[in-house]
Each structure stands twice: as structure tokens, then as C-alpha cells.
Design a protein around this motif. Structure first.
Motif, PDB file in Angstrom:
ATOM      1  N   ILE A  82       0.831  -1.216   0.000  1.00 53.92           N
ATOM      2  CA  ILE A  82       0.000   0.000   0.000  1.00 53.92           C
ATOM      3  C   ILE A  82       0.860   1.258   0.000  1.00 53.92           C
ATOM      4  CG2 ILE A  82      -1.914  -1.169   1.144  1.00 53.92           C
ATOM      5  CD1 ILE A  82      -1.186   0.388   3.688  1.00 53.92           C
ATOM      6  N   SER A  83       2.058   1.196   0.593  1.00 53.15           N
ATOM      7  CA  SER A  83       2.941   2.360   0.548  1.00 53.15           C
ATOM      8  C   SER A  83       3.449   2.607  -0.866  1.00 53.15           C
ATOM      9  CB  SER A  83       4.122   2.182   1.511  1.00 53.15           C
ATOM     10  OG  SER A  83       4.951   1.104   1.119  1.00 53.15           O
ATOM     11  N   LEU A  84       3.493   1.545  -1.676  1.00 55.87           N
ATOM     12  CA  LEU A  84       3.870   1.728  -3.077  1.00 55.87           C
ATOM     13  C   LEU A  84       2.794   2.510  -3.822  1.00 55.87           C
ATOM     14  CD1 LEU A  84       5.910   1.072  -5.332  1.00 55.87           C
ATOM     15  CD2 LEU A  84       4.621  -1.033  -5.756  1.00 55.87           C
ATOM     16  N   LEU A  85       1.532   2.243  -3.468  1.00 53.62           N
ATOM     17  CA  LEU A  85       0.432   2.988  -4.083  1.00 53.62           C
ATOM     18  C   LEU A  85       0.427   4.439  -3.626  1.00 53.62           C
ATOM     19  CD1 LEU A  85      -2.497   0.415  -3.779  1.00 53.62           C
ATOM     20  CD2 LEU A  85      -1.426   1.185  -5.903  1.00 53.62           C
ATOM     21  N   GLU A  86       0.474   4.613  -2.306  1.00 55.34           N
ATOM     22  CA  GLU A  86       0.433   5.932  -1.682  1.00 55.34           C
ATOM     23  C   GLU A  86       1.352   5.888  -0.464  1.00 55.34           C
ATOM     24  OE1 GLU A  86      -0.923   8.930  -2.045  1.00 55.34           O
ATOM     25  OE2 GLU A  86      -0.452   9.590  -0.020  1.00 55.34           O
ATOM     26  N   PRO A  87       2.424   6.623  -0.454  1.00 55.31           N
ATOM     27  CA  PRO A  87       2.639   7.844  -1.227  1.00 55.31           C
ATOM     28  C   PRO A  87       3.540   7.740  -2.461  1.00 55.31           C
ATOM     29  CG  PRO A  87       4.116   7.785   0.630  1.00 55.31           C
ATOM     30  CD  PRO A  87       3.322   6.518   0.700  1.00 55.31           C
ATOM     31  N   VAL A  88       4.150   6.575  -2.739  1.00 59.84           N
ATOM     32  CA  VAL A  88       5.212   6.534  -3.763  1.00 59.84           C
ATOM     33  C   VAL A  88       4.666   6.842  -5.155  1.00 59.84           C
ATOM     34  CG1 VAL A  88       6.993   5.124  -4.833  1.00 59.84           C
ATOM     35  CG2 VAL A  88       6.581   4.939  -2.377  1.00 59.84           C
ATOM     36  N   LEU A  89       3.808   5.949  -5.685  1.00 62.56           N
ATOM     37  CA  LEU A  89       3.312   6.156  -7.045  1.00 62.56           C
ATOM     38  C   LEU A  89       2.436   7.405  -7.129  1.00 62.56           C
ATOM     39  CD1 LEU A  89       2.448   2.513  -8.169  1.00 62.56           C
ATOM     40  CD2 LEU A  89       4.446   3.895  -8.765  1.00 62.56           C
ATOM     41  N   ASP A  90       1.563   7.580  -6.134  1.00 67.49           N
ATOM     42  CA  ASP A  90       0.687   8.746  -6.140  1.00 67.49           C
ATOM     43  C   ASP A  90       1.493  10.041  -6.178  1.00 67.49           C
ATOM     44  OD1 ASP A  90      -1.390  10.601  -5.718  1.00 67.49           O
ATOM     45  OD2 ASP A  90      -1.165  10.434  -3.567  1.00 67.49           O
ATOM     46  N   HIS A  91       2.466  10.177  -5.299  1.00 66.23           N
ATOM     47  CA  HIS A  91       3.262  11.401  -5.253  1.00 66.23           C
ATOM     48  C   HIS A  91       4.087  11.594  -6.520  1.00 66.23           C
ATOM     49  CE1 HIS A  91       1.845  11.995  -1.344  1.00 66.23           C
ATOM     50  NE2 HIS A  91       2.924  12.472  -0.751  1.00 66.23           N
ATOM     51  N   ASN A  92       4.615  10.505  -7.080  1.00 70.56           N
ATOM     52  CA  ASN A  92       5.391  10.629  -8.307  1.00 70.56           C
ATOM     53  C   ASN A  92       4.518  11.082  -9.469  1.00 70.56           C
ATOM     54  OD1 ASN A  92       8.428   9.620  -8.404  1.00 70.56           O
ATOM     55  ND2 ASN A  92       7.400   8.429  -6.813  1.00 70.56           N
ATOM     56  N   PHE A  93       3.334  10.490  -9.582  1.00 68.17           N
ATOM     57  CA  PHE A  93       2.405  10.939 -10.616  1.00 68.17           C
ATOM     58  C   PHE A  93       1.982  12.393 -10.366  1.00 68.17           C
ATOM     59  CE2 PHE A  93       1.183   6.316 -11.332  1.00 68.17           C
ATOM     60  CZ  PHE A  93       1.758   6.263 -12.586  1.00 68.17           C
ATOM     61  N   PHE A  94       1.747  12.722  -9.100  1.00 65.20           N
ATOM     62  CA  PHE A  94       1.289  14.056  -8.733  1.00 65.20           C
ATOM     63  C   PHE A  94       2.312  15.126  -9.137  1.00 65.20           C
ATOM     64  CE2 PHE A  94       1.142  17.553  -5.660  1.00 65.20           C
ATOM     65  CZ  PHE A  94      -0.181  17.931  -5.720  1.00 65.20           C
ATOM     66  N   TYR A  95       3.563  14.940  -8.744  1.00 67.77           N
ATOM     67  CA  TYR A  95       4.573  15.956  -9.036  1.00 67.77           C
ATOM     68  C   TYR A  95       4.972  15.964 -10.508  1.00 67.77           C
ATOM     69  CZ  TYR A  95       5.125  16.932  -4.086  1.00 67.77           C
ATOM     70  OH  TYR A  95       4.900  17.316  -2.789  1.00 67.77           O
ATOM     71  N   THR A  96       4.933  14.803 -11.156  1.00 63.63           N
ATOM     72  CA  THR A  96       5.205  14.791 -12.596  1.00 63.63           C
ATOM     73  C   THR A  96       4.098  15.510 -13.343  1.00 63.63           C
ATOM     74  OG1 THR A  96       6.348  12.670 -12.369  1.00 63.63           O
ATOM     75  CG2 THR A  96       5.704  13.335 -14.586  1.00 63.63           C
ATOM     76  N   GLY A  97       2.838  15.270 -12.928  1.00 64.98           N
ATOM     77  CA  GLY A  97       1.720  15.982 -13.532  1.00 64.98           C
ATOM     78  C   GLY A  97       1.805  17.479 -13.284  1.00 64.98           C
ATOM     79  N   MET A  98       2.237  17.877 -12.097  1.00 71.88           N
ATOM     80  CA  MET A  98       2.410  19.297 -11.800  1.00 71.88           C
ATOM     81  C   MET A  98       3.498  19.915 -12.672  1.00 71.88           C
ATOM     82  SD  MET A  98       3.477  21.162  -8.209  1.00 71.88           S
ATOM     83  CE  MET A  98       1.955  20.796  -7.354  1.00 71.88           C
ATOM     84  N   LYS A  99       4.537  19.146 -12.942  1.00 71.91           N
ATOM     85  CA  LYS A  99       5.632  19.653 -13.782  1.00 71.91           C
ATOM     86  C   LYS A  99       5.143  19.943 -15.194  1.00 71.91           C
ATOM     87  CE  LYS A  99      10.509  18.746 -14.749  1.00 71.91           C
ATOM     88  NZ  LYS A  99      11.650  17.841 -14.490  1.00 71.91           N
ATOM     89  N   TYR A 100       4.185  19.158 -15.668  1.00 73.72           N
ATOM     90  CA  TYR A 100       3.660  19.346 -17.016  1.00 73.72           C
ATOM     91  C   TYR A 100       2.552  20.398 -17.062  1.00 73.72           C
ATOM     92  CZ  TYR A 100       6.069  15.410 -19.215  1.00 73.72           C
ATOM     93  OH  TYR A 100       7.019  14.572 -19.743  1.00 73.72           O
ATOM     94  N   THR A 101       1.996  20.759 -15.918  1.00 74.69           N
ATOM     95  CA  THR A 101       0.877  21.705 -15.915  1.00 74.69           C
ATOM     96  C   THR A 101       1.208  22.877 -14.991  1.00 74.69           C
ATOM     97  OG1 THR A 101      -0.236  20.407 -14.167  1.00 74.69           O
ATOM     98  CG2 THR A 101      -0.798  19.891 -16.445  1.00 74.69           C
ATOM     99  N   THR A 102       0.299  23.206 -14.110  1.00 72.51           N
ATOM    100  CA  THR A 102       0.499  24.287 -13.143  1.00 72.51           C
ATOM    101  C   THR A 102       0.033  23.822 -11.774  1.00 72.51           C
ATOM    102  OG1 THR A 102      -1.702  25.277 -13.401  1.00 72.51           O
ATOM    103  CG2 THR A 102       0.023  26.000 -14.938  1.00 72.51           C
TER     104      THR A 102
END
Length: 355
Positions: A82-102
Motif C-alpha cells: 500500500i505504501s507503493l500505491l500511496e505515497p510513492v506512485l501517487d506522489h510521483n504521478f502528482f509531481y510529474t503531472g504538476m511539472k507538465y501543468t500548473t
């Protein structure tokens, strides 16, 4: 004097939630600034989880030293998953998505989480839909409206809503606060953010099962952060193995993002847990759009992020769907102060604590 004391006590949950949303909003701006300085989102996640582990672990060791249940191999494996789901993958997707947007776009898209959680819960039969009931109709309609708002934000841009304090700044800072080498790509960013929310929703559904066999909430949080640090570091090493210089950190915005991110995690855990026990999970979730508004204001002030009509309308649609889902869920629950709601609030706190 007694009346003022009562007003203050009644207002503390509101003040606590506003403070928490403000801290999350500031974290979004700080993280966006660090990403614009070419900080790797994967490294940011690893450092943030390490900071959170350092802050939370001592409290877990001291406060739950007598109540902590015995750890088994089965429970430990589940915690790693479950830690792989959140926060690892979730946070990585979150910050990568932020890098591509605002930062503003990211905050708005994260409001789709309750709808995604409801949809996944229906798929695994943890949530039953009685279409003849108004509350079920509200949850289904809210899910559809939320998804529609997310699509609107991604596909419809519309005219730029020029703000007085952003005139003339966008050409110097870069479009919507992005770095010169990494321009916006809304489609990729939106897919990353949706994937992150899906991971977060799966984590929420899985977390309740583990709490039954390992009810030490603070220790479980520390273990999730510790295992997440190891997994996040490994993922960052794989993703950035050709660029070891990304791990170098100095006394700059990158260090602030890592340390402040850990502080926000710890503060959010305590605040949500305290407020949920008094007012319930629906009360806490209802403040999510406030964070989006704060991020929009701070983003336009400090990052000169542009606001477009299509994204503003999409954000409003998402918030409308969010409140439909929350209203439907509130009708499924007894009064917030009952024992059932307190237990449910504890479980909800654990699912959101490492945001």
C-alpha cells in the motif's frame, strides 16, 4: 467570557482546516518552484518521504510503545504494497503531472478523488448503489459530473482571464510558471494526475483492511512513510540513474520543498485526525476546494500562472460533483459524534494522512 470561549472552541475545527489547506497550498507553490528549478519530481518524493519519516517516527515510538501490535510478515508485506500505491506512485504521478501543468491545475484535478474512490469501491463491492435512493443518485451523478469537469479542464481552454498583478509578467517567468525547457502539456499532465488519484483511491480502499489487523494508526503511518522512502528512493535511482547530479541539494528552494513537504505531512496527519474525531470525514473533505482557491491566488501572485475560462468552469464543475458525492456519503453516516462515526473518521484519517 463563557460565550467567547464557546465561540472559540466551536471555531477551532474551522481554523484548523483553513490552516491545513493553507499549508498544502503553500506546499504546492513551493514544489512547483522547485520543479521549475529542474528538481526531479522523483527525487522530491524521496526527500519528502524521508523528512516525513524523521518527523513522525519518534512520536510513533514513544506514544504507541505499549499499544503497538505484533508485526507479522503478512502485515509487513501489505504495508509495503500500500505504501507503493500511496505515497510513492501517487506522489510521483502528482509531481510529474504538476511539472507538465500548473499548481492551480493540479489542485483542481485532485478534487476528483472522492468520485474515483466511490467508483472503485463500487467495482470491488465495498459500496452498494441503490439507484432508487436519492443519496445513491447523488453519488453517481457527482461522479459523472466530476469526470466531466476533469475532461473540460483538459480539453477546453477558452480565453485568458488577465489579472491585474500578472500583466507583463508571463513573458519573463515563462508560460504559467513552467520552466523554459519544460512547457505545459495538459494531456500528459492530466493523465498523470488522474493516475495519481487512482493510486490514492486504491490506497484508501486497501487501507481499511490493514487497520483491522494493525490498528496502531501512528505506527502504521510511520511504517508507510519509512517503506515509502525506501521504495521512492529506489524508483528515483532507476528513473534518474543517468543523472546522479539531481540528488545534489543545497540551501535553496529544493531543500525547502523537501523539508517543508515532510512538515506538511506530519501537520496534516495530526490536524485531520483531530478534526475528524469531532466533525467527521465529510467536514474535512468539504474544505478541499478551499485549497484549490488558495493555490490559484498564490500561483497567480508568485508564479504568474494564467487562468483560462475553460479551466475555471471545469474547476467549478468538479467542485459541484465533489459536493454531490460528499452529500450522498453524508447521508450514509450517522451523526459525527457517534462511536461509529469516530471509528470511521479514524479509518478515513489513515487513508488521507500521507497526502
Amino acid at each position: 467570557m463563557a460565550s467567547w470561549t464557546r465561540v472559540f472552541n466551536d471555531g477551532k475545527p474551522f481554523l484548523a482546516m483553513v490552516s491545513m489547506q493553507l499549508s498544502y497550498a503553500v506546499m504546492s507553490i513551493v514544489a512547483k518552484c522547485a520543479l521549475n528549478k529542474k528538481m526531479s519530481p522523483h527525487v522530491l518524493v524521496a526527500y519528502r518521504l524521508a523528512a516525513a519519516s524523521v518527523l513522525i517516527t519518534p512520536f510513533a515510538l514513544v506514544l504507541e510503545r505499549k499499544s503497538r501490535p505484533k508485526m507479522t510478515l503478512s502485515i509487513f508485506v501489505k504495508i509495503m504494497l500500500i505504501s507503493l500505491l500511496e505515497p510513492v506512485l501517487d506522489h510521483n504521478f502528482f509531481y510529474t503531472g504538476m511539472k507538465y501543468t500548473t499548481a492551480t491545475y493540479t489542485a483542481a484535478m485532485c478534487n476528483i478523488l472522492p468520485a474515483l474512490t466511490f467508483a472503485l469501491a463500487c467495482i470491488v463491492r465495498l459500496e452498494r448503489v441503490k439507484i432508487g435512493k436519492v443519496r445513491s443518485q447523488a453519488k453517481v451523478a457527482g461522479t459523472v459530473v466530476t469526470v466531466g469537469g476533469a475532461m473540460m479542464m483538459t480539453l477546453i481552454k477558452g480565453p485568458n482571464l488577465e489579472l491585474p498583478w500578472t500583466k507583463g509578467r508571463n513573458h519573463h517567468i515563462g508560460r504559467s510558471g513552467t520552466s523554459e525547457d519544460h512547457k505545459q502539456d495538459l494531456m500528459i499532465g492530466a493523465l498523470m494526475l488522474i493516475a495519481g488519484c487512482c493510486c490514492w483511491a486504491c490506497f484508501i480502499i486497501s487501507q481499511a483492511r490493514i487497520l483491522k489487523s494493525y490498528p496502531a494508526k501512528l505506527s502504521l503511518t510511520a511504517l508507510i512513510c519509512i517503506t515509502g522512502t525506501a521504495e521512492g528512493t529506489l524508483l528515483a535511482l532507476v528513473a534518474e540513474w543517468r543523472n546522479p547530479s539531481v540528488w545534489r541539494i543545497q540551501f535553496d528552494i529544493k531543500l525547502v520543498a523537501a523539508v517543508y513537504g515532510g512538515m506538511v505531512t506530519a501537520f496534516g496527519l495530526y490536524t485531520m485526525g483531530s478534526v475528524m474525531k469531532v466533525r467527521g470525514p465529510v467536514f474535512v473533505s468539504a474544505f478541499n476546494p478551499l485549497g484549490m482557491v488558495i493555490v490559484a491566488i498564490l500561483g497567480s501572485l508568485f508564479l504568474a500562472e494564467e487562468m483560462y475560462l475553460g479551466r475555471v468552469i471545469g474547476s467549478i464543475v468538479i467542485v459541484t460533483g465533489l459536493y454531490l458525492v460528499l452529500w450522498g456519503k453524508s447521508k450514509d453516516q450517522p451523526q459525527p459524534r457517534s462511536e461509529g462515526t469516530v471509528a470511521r473518521a479514524d479509518r478515513q484519517m489513515d487513508t488521507i494522512m500521507v497526502t
